[in-house]
Write a protein that holds these residues in place. Sequence first.
Motif, PDB file in Angstrom:
ATOM      1  N   GLY A 218       0.785  -1.217   0.000  1.00 17.29           N
ATOM      2  CA  GLY A 218       0.000   0.000   0.000  1.00 17.29           C
ATOM      3  C   GLY A 218       0.819   1.270   0.000  1.00 17.29           C
ATOM      4  O   GLY A 218       0.321   2.340  -0.367  1.00 17.29           O
ATOM      5  N   ARG A 219       2.095   1.171   0.393  1.00 15.24           N
ATOM      6  CA  ARG A 219       2.953   2.353   0.388  1.00 15.24           C
ATOM      7  C   ARG A 219       3.292   2.806  -1.023  1.00 15.24           C
ATOM      8  O   ARG A 219       3.725   3.946  -1.236  1.00 15.24           O
ATOM      9  CB  ARG A 219       4.238   2.071   1.158  1.00 15.24           C
ATOM     10  N   HIS A 220       3.111   1.905  -1.988  1.00  8.87           N
ATOM     11  CA  HIS A 220       3.456   2.214  -3.374  1.00  8.87           C
ATOM     12  C   HIS A 220       2.266   1.972  -4.302  1.00  8.87           C
ATOM     13  O   HIS A 220       2.421   1.524  -5.436  1.00  8.87           O
ATOM     14  CB  HIS A 220       4.660   1.362  -3.802  1.00  8.87           C
ATOM     15  N   LEU A 221       1.085   2.283  -3.788  1.00  6.75           N
ATOM     16  CA  LEU A 221      -0.139   2.141  -4.562  1.00  6.75           C
ATOM     17  C   LEU A 221      -0.904   3.457  -4.593  1.00  6.75           C
ATOM     18  O   LEU A 221      -0.962   4.181  -3.597  1.00  6.75           O
ATOM     19  CB  LEU A 221      -1.062   1.075  -3.959  1.00  6.75           C
ATOM     20  N   VAL A 222      -1.497   3.763  -5.722  1.00  8.24           N
ATOM     21  CA  VAL A 222      -2.470   4.845  -5.836  1.00  8.24           C
ATOM     22  C   VAL A 222      -3.809   4.197  -6.163  1.00  8.24           C
ATOM     23  O   VAL A 222      -3.885   3.235  -6.936  1.00  8.24           O
ATOM     24  CB  VAL A 222      -2.077   5.848  -6.938  1.00  8.24           C
ATOM     25  N   VAL A 223      -4.861   4.696  -5.552  1.00  8.80           N
ATOM     26  CA  VAL A 223      -6.216   4.238  -5.856  1.00  8.80           C
ATOM     27  C   VAL A 223      -6.911   5.353  -6.631  1.00  8.80           C
ATOM     28  O   VAL A 223      -6.819   6.527  -6.252  1.00  8.80           O
ATOM     29  CB  VAL A 223      -7.007   3.909  -4.573  1.00  8.80           C
ATOM     30  N   ALA A 224      -7.572   5.013  -7.711  1.00 10.59           N
ATOM     31  CA  ALA A 224      -8.204   6.029  -8.550  1.00 10.59           C
ATOM     32  C   ALA A 224      -9.585   5.589  -8.989  1.00 10.59           C
ATOM     33  O   ALA A 224      -9.900   4.394  -9.031  1.00 10.59           O
ATOM     34  CB  ALA A 224      -7.328   6.324  -9.769  1.00 10.59           C
ATOM     35  N   LEU A 225     -10.418   6.578  -9.311  1.00  6.70           N
ATOM     36  CA  LEU A 225     -11.753   6.358  -9.872  1.00  6.70           C
ATOM     37  C   LEU A 225     -11.823   7.024 -11.231  1.00  6.70           C
ATOM     38  O   LEU A 225     -11.331   8.142 -11.411  1.00  6.70           O
ATOM     39  CB  LEU A 225     -12.841   6.966  -8.984  1.00  6.70           C
ATOM     40  N   ARG A 226     -12.445   6.361 -12.176  1.00 11.72           N
ATOM     41  CA  ARG A 226     -12.686   6.943 -13.492  1.00 11.72           C
ATOM     42  C   ARG A 226     -14.173   6.929 -13.784  1.00 11.72           C
ATOM     43  O   ARG A 226     -14.884   5.983 -13.412  1.00 11.72           O
ATOM     44  CB  ARG A 226     -11.980   6.132 -14.572  1.00 11.72           C
ATOM     45  N   CYS A 227     -14.650   7.960 -14.479  1.00  7.77           N
ATOM     46  CA  CYS A 227     -16.034   7.982 -14.922  1.00  7.77           C
ATOM     47  C   CYS A 227     -16.105   8.726 -16.258  1.00  7.77           C
ATOM     48  O   CYS A 227     -15.617   9.851 -16.374  1.00  7.77           O
ATOM     49  CB  CYS A 227     -16.922   8.685 -13.883  1.00  7.77           C
ATOM     50  N   TYR A 228     -16.707   8.093 -17.262  1.00  7.37           N
ATOM     51  CA  TYR A 228     -16.911   8.765 -18.541  1.00  7.37           C
ATOM     52  C   TYR A 228     -18.144   9.652 -18.447  1.00  7.37           C
ATOM     53  O   TYR A 228     -19.174   9.261 -17.895  1.00  7.37           O
ATOM     54  CB  TYR A 228     -17.092   7.752 -19.665  1.00  7.37           C
ATOM     55  N   TYR A 229     -18.026  10.859 -19.014  1.00  6.40           N
ATOM     56  CA  TYR A 229     -19.102  11.836 -19.003  1.00  6.40           C
ATOM     57  C   TYR A 229     -19.374  12.349 -20.410  1.00  6.40           C
ATOM     58  O   TYR A 229     -18.493  12.310 -21.281  1.00  6.40           O
ATOM     59  CB  TYR A 229     -18.724  13.038 -18.125  1.00  6.40           C
ATOM     60  N   GLU A 230     -20.571  12.872 -20.618  1.00  6.18           N
ATOM     61  CA  GLU A 230     -20.870  13.637 -21.811  1.00  6.18           C
ATOM     62  C   GLU A 230     -21.441  14.990 -21.380  1.00  6.18           C
ATOM     63  O   GLU A 230     -22.010  15.111 -20.295  1.00  6.18           O
ATOM     64  CB  GLU A 230     -21.890  12.917 -22.705  1.00  6.18           C
ATOM     65  N   GLY A 231     -21.226  15.994 -22.216  1.00  5.92           N
ATOM     66  CA  GLY A 231     -21.789  17.294 -21.926  1.00  5.92           C
ATOM     67  C   GLY A 231     -20.988  18.156 -20.976  1.00  5.92           C
ATOM     68  O   GLY A 231     -21.504  19.160 -20.461  1.00  5.92           O
ATOM     69  N   VAL A 232     -19.721  17.819 -20.722  1.00  8.89           N
ATOM     70  CA  VAL A 232     -18.877  18.650 -19.856  1.00  8.89           C
ATOM     71  C   VAL A 232     -18.495  19.922 -20.615  1.00  8.89           C
ATOM     72  O   VAL A 232     -18.009  19.861 -21.748  1.00  8.89           O
ATOM     73  CB  VAL A 232     -17.609  17.903 -19.415  1.00  8.89           C
ATOM     74  N   ALA A 233     -18.725  21.069 -20.015  1.00  6.05           N
ATOM     75  CA  ALA A 233     -18.429  22.336 -20.671  1.00  6.05           C
ATOM     76  C   ALA A 233     -16.928  22.626 -20.651  1.00  6.05           C
ATOM     77  O   ALA A 233     -16.203  22.184 -19.758  1.00  6.05           O
ATOM     78  CB  ALA A 233     -19.178  23.470 -19.978  1.00  6.05           C
ATOM     79  N   GLY A 234     -16.471  23.362 -21.665  1.00  4.32           N
ATOM     80  CA  GLY A 234     -15.093  23.853 -21.671  1.00  4.32           C
ATOM     81  C   GLY A 234     -14.052  22.870 -22.140  1.00  4.32           C
ATOM     82  O   GLY A 234     -12.860  23.089 -21.892  1.00  4.32           O
TER      83      GLY A 234
END
Length: 421
Positions: A189-205
């Motif tokens: 765990g000292r050398h781990l990153v935990v991440a979340l991904r989510c695909y979106y539509e309609g994000v401005a900019g």
Amino acid sequence: MKDDTTFDLIVVGGGPAGAAATLYAARHGLRTLLVDKAIFPRDKICGDALSGKSISVLDELGLLDEVRQLPGALVEEIVLGSPSQVEVRIDLRRYDHRDPLTDRVVPGGGFVIRREIFDDFLFNKARQAAAHCIEGYSVRDLVFEDGAVCGIRGEAAGKPTQFRAPVVLGCDGFKSVVARKTGLYEHDGRHLVVALRCYYEGVAGLTDQIELHFVDEALPGYFWIFPLENGCANIGIGSLHRHIKKHHSNLKEALKAVLSRDPFRHRFAHASPLEEPVGWNLPMGSKHRRCYGDGFMLLGDAAGLIDPFTGEGIGNALYSGRFAAEVAAQAVAVGDSSAAVMRRYDEQLWGTIGSELATSARLQQLGHWRPLLNYVIARAVRDEAVSDHICGMIANVVPKQELTSPLYYLKLLTSRSGKRP
């Protein structure tokens, strides 16, 4: 004459590391078996970004023009956002990327292409290069002879099979079967990153930029917004495993909090998620793991090669494929696949990327220093020399080590001129 169960090389896993290894192995004249437990195309949870390192390898493989035509987004800028919500835009086209492995010089910038699309493209190229390819193949065990790996046992469509080769490559991800069966798998765990991904539509900019925002909800990690094809976006959040565990953090709640507050609230006011947020573990290259032994090598995520600062892993995975194929060819040529020969892979790989990973590990620690992040990014906004310097580090033409030196920040603090620190 070899039968249909014996090969020069067996590649377990058809992601970027395994596909690259197979393509380079073909250049070395190796008869290769490529297997993967999935049926392509398949999704792979990821930020989906391809940087200069990846582009250089794809260029060397003669695939870059085809990759440019894949559905995705061209990236020419990077936005860095500070915890105090100051943003600096950095033009990645200021420098060419000079690749230390391939010796190629490619334009700065990159792409964001869904892994479902990119991996399928690369896997199909590898399939054509392999002597034999099996999808839906589950490796159950390795074949050993006198303590050395010399093959795999598994099944496809319920049919058990066994294949042999003097060299086996474990390109099968974080939970690698090859790593487990050879005793090299570890969950540190000292050398781990935990991440979340989510695909979106309609994000401005959304434009031709990727965005990394060092938000309080994720420090020492970040929140990202990456553009995709047809107005879609890859958004996500990641932080150190040990930080999440220590503070009992919930990344789903953190992501929800970021999207519901300024300065992001208005950009997601009319946006819709295309999936539930999905998470994964990223084994960081902040630790040099053993990645070889008698008859085998570990590549990509199985070897823990993800950049500790950016979280990007495709480039180093492609690098590992190139090195492993070269060492496998040497082993086959001399009839010696002992650990002593396989060690050359480790030496060449870490000799090339080791210092960069060590620097990125130190940069990762800067994420704990909220005031420093605020200062450097604010300074880059008003001082083009600082912005240009950061861009040079991203492009690998200015040493990243400078960013980890206290002297660099002392120069920033005392310099009032527009000259580069």
